[in-house]
Motif scaffolding. Structure first.
Motif, PDB file in Angstrom:
ATOM      1  N   ASN A 349     -37.919  29.754  31.351  1.00 45.65           N
ATOM      2  CA  ASN A 349     -38.013  29.268  29.975  1.00 45.65           C
ATOM      3  C   ASN A 349     -37.253  27.948  29.858  1.00 45.65           C
ATOM      4  OD1 ASN A 349     -35.148  29.814  28.610  1.00 45.65           O
ATOM      5  ND2 ASN A 349     -35.564  31.491  30.033  1.00 45.65           N
ATOM      6  N   ALA A 350     -37.602  27.182  28.821  1.00 46.62           N
ATOM      7  CA  ALA A 350     -37.027  25.841  28.670  1.00 46.62           C
ATOM      8  C   ALA A 350     -35.531  25.883  28.369  1.00 46.62           C
ATOM      9  CB  ALA A 350     -37.765  25.078  27.572  1.00 46.62           C
ATOM     10  N   ILE A 351     -35.078  26.874  27.629  1.00 42.28           N
ATOM     11  CA  ILE A 351     -33.650  26.940  27.288  1.00 42.28           C
ATOM     12  C   ILE A 351     -32.804  27.014  28.562  1.00 42.28           C
ATOM     13  CG2 ILE A 351     -31.862  28.363  26.217  1.00 42.28           C
ATOM     14  CD1 ILE A 351     -33.420  26.907  24.143  1.00 42.28           C
ATOM     15  N   ASP A 352     -33.153  27.954  29.442  1.00 38.97           N
ATOM     16  CA  ASP A 352     -32.414  28.057  30.706  1.00 38.97           C
ATOM     17  C   ASP A 352     -32.650  26.821  31.569  1.00 38.97           C
ATOM     18  OD1 ASP A 352     -31.430  30.508  29.942  1.00 38.97           O
ATOM     19  OD2 ASP A 352     -32.848  31.683  31.136  1.00 38.97           O
ATOM     20  N   GLY A 353     -33.861  26.272  31.509  1.00 41.01           N
ATOM     21  CA  GLY A 353     -34.156  25.083  32.296  1.00 41.01           C
ATOM     22  C   GLY A 353     -33.325  23.893  31.867  1.00 41.01           C
ATOM     23  N   LEU A 354     -33.172  23.700  30.578  1.00 38.09           N
ATOM     24  CA  LEU A 354     -32.374  22.565  30.080  1.00 38.09           C
ATOM     25  C   LEU A 354     -30.904  22.723  30.450  1.00 38.09           C
ATOM     26  CD1 LEU A 354     -34.089  22.137  26.598  1.00 38.09           C
ATOM     27  CD2 LEU A 354     -34.350  20.660  28.606  1.00 38.09           C
ATOM     28  N   LYS A 355     -30.439  23.963  30.444  1.00 32.07           N
ATOM     29  CA  LYS A 355     -29.057  24.204  30.870  1.00 32.07           C
ATOM     30  C   LYS A 355     -28.885  23.852  32.346  1.00 32.07           C
ATOM     31  CE  LYS A 355     -27.316  28.221  29.564  1.00 32.07           C
ATOM     32  NZ  LYS A 355     -27.311  29.679  29.242  1.00 32.07           N
ATOM     33  N   ALA A 356     -29.846  24.262  33.183  1.00 34.74           N
ATOM     34  CA  ALA A 356     -29.761  23.967  34.617  1.00 34.74           C
ATOM     35  C   ALA A 356     -29.845  22.460  34.861  1.00 34.74           C
ATOM     36  CB  ALA A 356     -30.879  24.698  35.361  1.00 34.74           C
ATOM     37  N   ILE A 357     -30.740  21.804  34.138  1.00 38.96           N
ATOM     38  CA  ILE A 357     -30.898  20.347  34.304  1.00 38.96           C
ATOM     39  C   ILE A 357     -29.626  19.623  33.877  1.00 38.96           C
ATOM     40  CG2 ILE A 357     -32.162  18.350  33.398  1.00 38.96           C
ATOM     41  CD1 ILE A 357     -34.635  20.322  33.278  1.00 38.96           C
ATOM     42  N   ALA A 358     -29.006  20.085  32.782  1.00 41.58           N
ATOM     43  CA  ALA A 358     -27.752  19.481  32.335  1.00 41.58           C
ATOM     44  C   ALA A 358     -26.652  19.661  33.370  1.00 41.58           C
ATOM     45  CB  ALA A 358     -27.329  20.101  31.001  1.00 41.58           C
TER      46      ALA A 358
END
Length: 401
Positions: A349-358
């Motif tokens: 999901n995007a929420i976890d993805g954005l955290k990983a990318i950050a």
């Protein structure tokens, strides 16, 4: 000022709601000009049963991400247009999304004829396009990387239909279809699989606006088929099934899942459609991404197109974050770094993805529709299929394989 205060209250409420899922690190509340994403789905016409739920899935993801602070510190704005399952209407709507709304990406084009008409507008304007259309010809267009699809190609779908009828002991197979961008490829690949199984095929392209098909059905029956495969949409397939039933055909009937759906089953007498099989690309039922989507939109069994557009919006938002840029070109250049980075953290999901990318982690997205790994031409590299049958007025799952 009033609008600003409303938006800020919404964002603060959303940020507070994040306490249950963990706040994104170092992401500020959304500021600056919004990033605009368009959906171009069939809200009316033959594909009308699918578009509204598809848009609901995209909106749910965007709401969730906006509540978490947006992407690149900017709010995501969704603009939805109806393609009416019609190429001309699709082009008019796409022109608005591109020229007036200035969207970075268009998601969800459904009918292959609509996608084929809209795609040139996208690559010429450097707008990213993600589609759920299956015609082989779509990714053969000179799209310069501005197009991906989450739907299996017609080559793969046609082979599955052919292999299925052979497994059901049918040797003489007739394919009926309106003129679509995928009709020839579908028939060619059914034929290839049927011939490998020792059978033979015939086909007929028909006008999908006729009120009756008795002449066409006479031609089908002259072939003495063991199986009839329907390649049309719900309205024309319903008429075809009724005329075939009146003609006394008792063989195998197989159709796309998007045409013989519960709406069609409810609209014709039970005997007309009973025992008809359907074949569709399968969602990743049971996966974490699928269960998350079910909870997010409150739909217990989302169709494959809804799971696919859910994956498309997750991937596009992660690609924007990875690129640090919301342009269509930036999405084109980074979408595979979001979908299939070697050794990347498994993300659904995007929420976890954005955290990983950050956190500077590479990401590898597996979604509600499947793995979502793309070839150089924009096709997905693998998919499972769902086999169902109409039994007593209900569509019953036979297998996923």
């Amino acid at each position: 000022m009033a609008e600003f205060m409303t938006n800020r209250r919404t964002l603060l409420t959303g940020a507070a709601a994040l306490a249950g899922i963990g706040a994104l690190p170092k992401l500020a509340l959304a500021q600056g000009a919004p990033i605009r994403i368009g959906t171009l789905t069939p809200l009316t016409g033959s594909g009308g049963p699918y578009g509204p739920v598809m848009v609901k899935a995209v909106k749910a993801v965007i709401d969730e991400v906006n509540a978490a602070g947006g992407v690149l510190g900017r709010k995501i704005e969704l603009i939805s247009e109806d393609d009416q399952t019609n190429p001309e209407a699709g082009v008019r709507a796409a022109r608005k999304l591109i020229d007036v709304d200035k969207v970075s990406a268009i998601l969800g084009t459904w009918a292959s004829s609509v996608t084929t008409a809209v795609a040139p507008l996208c690559w010429e304007s450097k707008t990213f396009l993600a589609t759920v259309s299956g015609a082989d010809s779509i990714t053969q267009l000179p799209h310069q990387g501005y197009l991906i699809r989450t739907q299996p190609t017609t080559t793969l779908q046609g082979r599955k239909f052919g292999e299925f009828v052979i497994a059901e002991k049918a040797k003489r197979v007739f394919f009926l279809s309106p003129q679509t961008p995928f009709a020839k490829s579908q028939f060619d690949n059914i034929t290839e699989a049927v011939k490998k199984g020792g059978g033979e095929t015939a086909s007929l392209i028909y006008d999908d606006k006729k009120p009756a098909y008795r002449t066409e059905i006479d031609e089908v029956l002259r072939f003495k088929p063991d199986a009839v495969v329907f390649g049309g949409y719900t309205p024309d397939t319903a008429v075809m099934l009724k005329d075939l039933f009146r003609a006394g055909f008792g063989g195998l009937k197989v159709a796309f899942g998007y045409s013989v759906n519960q709406k069609l089953v409810d609209s014709v007498p039970a005997d007309v459609v009973d025992k008809t099989y359907t074949i569709s690309p399968s969602s990743a039922e049971g996966s974490k991404a699928y269960e998350r989507l079910v909870k997010l939109i409150g739909v217990p069994s989302p169709d494959p197109y809804t799971t696919q557009i859910y994956d498309q919006i997750n991937l596009v938002l992660m690609a924007i974050a990875l690129a640090g840029d919301a342009s269509g070109t930036a999405i084109k250049d980074t979408i595979r770094k979001a979908s299939q980075a070697p050794g990347g953290a498994k993300i659904d999901n995007a929420i976890d993805g954005l955290k990983a990318i950050a956190a500077k982690q590479p990401v590898d997205y597996d979604g509600a529709s499947g793995p979502c790994d793309f070839t150089e031409t924009g096709d997905i590299s693998d998919s499972k299929f769902r086999y169902e049958q109409v039994q007593g007025g209900k569509i019953v799952l036979i297998k996923i394989a």
